[in-house]
Design an enzyme around this catalytic site. Sequence first.
Site, PDB file in Angstrom:
ATOM      1  N   ASP A 112       2.017  -3.032  -7.791  1.00 57.65           N
ATOM      2  CA  ASP A 112       1.985  -2.321  -7.243  1.00 57.65           C
ATOM      3  C   ASP A 112       1.713  -0.702  -7.922  1.00 57.65           C
ATOM      4  O   ASP A 112       1.088   0.494  -7.975  1.00 57.65           O
ATOM      5  CB  ASP A 112       2.271  -1.399  -6.202  1.00 57.65           C
ATOM      6  CG  ASP A 112       2.245  -2.712  -4.719  1.00 57.65           C
ATOM      7  OD1 ASP A 112       1.254  -3.691  -5.055  1.00 57.65           O
ATOM      8  OD2 ASP A 112       4.151  -3.535  -4.570  1.00 57.65           O
TER       9      ASP A 112
ATOM     10  N   GLU B  75       0.636  -1.528   0.501  1.00 58.58           N
ATOM     11  CA  GLU B  75       0.320   0.040  -0.334  1.00 58.58           C
ATOM     12  C   GLU B  75       0.937   1.390   0.341  1.00 58.58           C
ATOM     13  O   GLU B  75       0.873   2.446  -0.583  1.00 58.58           O
ATOM     14  CB  GLU B  75      -0.969  -0.011   1.284  1.00 58.58           C
ATOM     15  CG  GLU B  75      -1.597  -1.443   1.185  1.00 58.58           C
ATOM     16  CD  GLU B  75      -1.546  -2.897   1.740  1.00 58.58           C
ATOM     17  OE1 GLU B  75      -2.170  -3.417   1.666  1.00 58.58           O
ATOM     18  OE2 GLU B  75      -0.484  -3.108   2.459  1.00 58.58           O
TER      19      GLU B  75
END
Length: 318
Positions: free
Chosen positions: A260, A39
Site C-alpha cells: 500500500d 485502501e
Amino acid sequence: MSSNFSVLTLGDGLITMNPAETGPLRFVTSFSRKVGGAELNFAIGCARLGLKSKWVSRLGNDEFGRVIYNFARSEGIDVSDVKLMQGYPTSLNFKEIQEGGSGKTFYYRHQSPMLTMEPEDISKDMFEGVNVIHLSGVFLSINPKNAEIVKQVLEIAKEIGIPVSFDPNLRLKMWTIEEARATFMEIFPYVDILLTGLDEIELILEDSSDEALTDCAKRFQINQFVIKDGANGSRVLTDGTWYEKEAFKVNPVDTVGAGDGFDAGYIYAYLNSFAPQESLELANGVGALVTTVYGDNEGLPLLEEVLPFIRQEKGIER
C-alpha cells in the site's frame, strides 16, 4: 508539505490487532490495537506525502468505528464520504508475524459495514478536483455486489477523464482465484496504472513471463504496468519499454502495508511527473520504510523522511 494534487480511494477500514510477540497466533496472548485496511493505508500514505487524500467508506457506529474515523481525520484525510452505520460491527483483523517480518492475517468481517454501500451512493460530485482514483481488489472481494459499485466509479472516472490506478491486492481467504480473475478482467479495461505483485499477476494470468505481461498491458491498454517484487525491487512497462529499480536494503520487522505504501509513493511520483525509474525509486523507498515499523501504516513516511532515505543522505540529530 502540501500539494495541489488530489487522490480518492474507496474501501473499508479495520481495527488491526498487532501481536506483542512473533510466532504462531495460537501462542500469542496480548495485542496492541491499531488501524488498518489496504485502501485506508493508501490514503494515509498519500496524505503523509503531501497529497490531498479522500477516503470513501462505511464503518460501524461503534467505538472501533469512531477510532478509525478519528484516526483518518487526524491524518488530514477527507472523510466527508465516510459514514458510521448502525447495526454493523466495525471489521477486525488479527496479525501473525514471524521473525523477518512476514506473516498471516486473520479477518473478521462478518456483516461488514461495507455491505450497506450501494452503487447509487456513488455520485459525480464526490470526484470534484480529484486527479487519480485508486481502487483495490480487497473491496471487490468483500461482497459480489461491490463490483457494481466499482463499475459506477469507473464509469464516472471515464466520463470525467480521471486516471484510475488499481492494485489487485489478492485476498484468497475472501474469494477464489476464479472469482477474482473474472472480476479483474472486467476492471482492467478501465485501468491506467496497474500496481501488482509478481506473485499476484502470475495467479491472475497463470503466466508471469515478460511476454504474458506485455500482452496483458497491450490487450487492456494499461499505460503503466507496475510489478512489485519485494526485496527484488520493482519494474514498470510503459510506452513499450521496461524500466527497473532495485529494492532498498532494510531489516524488515512487519511487511504488512508495504504494498500500500509502494502504491502511494508511485501515485505521488506519477502526479508529479517523475521519470519511470524515479517513480519506482520513490515507491520502493516508501514501501521499504513501512517494513521497518510494526503496524500497517505507522511506518508510512513523510515526504521529507523518504527523500533523504532514497538519496542515502546522512543527517545529524542531537
